[in-house]
Design an enzyme around this catalytic site. Sequence first.
Site, short mmCIF file in Angstrom:
data_model
loop_
_atom_site.label_atom_id
_atom_site.label_comp_id
_atom_site.label_asym_id
_atom_site.label_seq_id
_atom_site.Cartn_x
_atom_site.Cartn_y
_atom_site.Cartn_z
CB SER A 99 10.91 41.00 17.41
OG SER A 99 9.96 40.34 16.60
CG ASN A 100 10.45 41.04 12.21
OD1 ASN A 100 9.24 41.14 12.00
ND2 ASN A 100 11.06 39.87 12.34
NE ARG A 101 10.17 49.59 12.10
CZ ARG A 101 10.04 50.37 13.16
NH1 ARG A 101 8.91 50.36 13.85
NH2 ARG A 101 11.03 51.15 13.54
CB SER A 102 6.33 40.84 10.82
OG SER A 102 5.23 40.04 10.45
CB ALA A 109 9.09 39.03 9.37
#
Length: 226
Positions: free
Chosen positions: A33-36, A100
């Site tokens: 995943s990502n930091r959103s 994101a």
Amino acid sequence: KNVLKPNKDLAWSKVLVTAGGTREPIDPVRYISNRSSGKMGYALAETASNRGAEVYLVSAPTRLAVPDGVNIINVETAEQMYQAVMDLYPRMDVVIKAAAVADYRPRVVAAQKIKKNNADLVLELEKNPDILMELGKQKKHQLLVGFAAETEDLINNAREKINKKNLDMLVANDVTKTGAGFGSDTNVVNILYPDGSVEPLPLMDKLALSEVIWDKVLQLKAGKKI
Ligand code: CTP
Ligand code: CA
């Protein structure tokens, strides 16, 4: 804003907002995943609902409460977000893609938890669909707004995205700047238009920035028959 007589200037609209960072499974217990945080998208949904819009929020997992009056569609992966967004798209007047979306996903999702051994592990990734690009291709009456998260050469990278994805407006932020990073309650953005113009905005609370974004959407609508 006058709290006794709130301005319902979005009452004409059905709006779709996407939020959060998608999760792309590796095996039953792991994902990429990502930091959103989802805060920008949730703020956009909340402010649109307060201004009278019929709001559909397609959300990847977040820790946030769903704003009152907002229709929530929970998804995990980019592929699920793609399906949910495409289903709603023909009926929408405005789409804002604040999510994101993971650009890549593991090519194979292991059915069982991957066990470690003495060797290194190579994970092969395949491309996810670009949801916003597809929305741009299929655009009819809708106003289409994208976000761009950049770490370098903000304006040039963002200009390329607005053209490539056939957008009406692009909100670009340098995520390395103080107050603009992931998870922050504030953001510092530039708003770009297809004619190449750029409006830099000061550091703002994400709710206040959302109100400005909806004001700009109304201006776009006024300048263009839809
Ligand atoms: N987006 C999307 N589907 C994807 C990737 C991105 O809909 N598979 C949308 C995002 O929601 C955002 C916009 O496209 O509104 C720009 O996302 P961004 O990651 O900044 O740009 P990309 O086009 O993915 O390019 P890159 O990551 O290489 O900068
Ligand atoms: Ca991307």
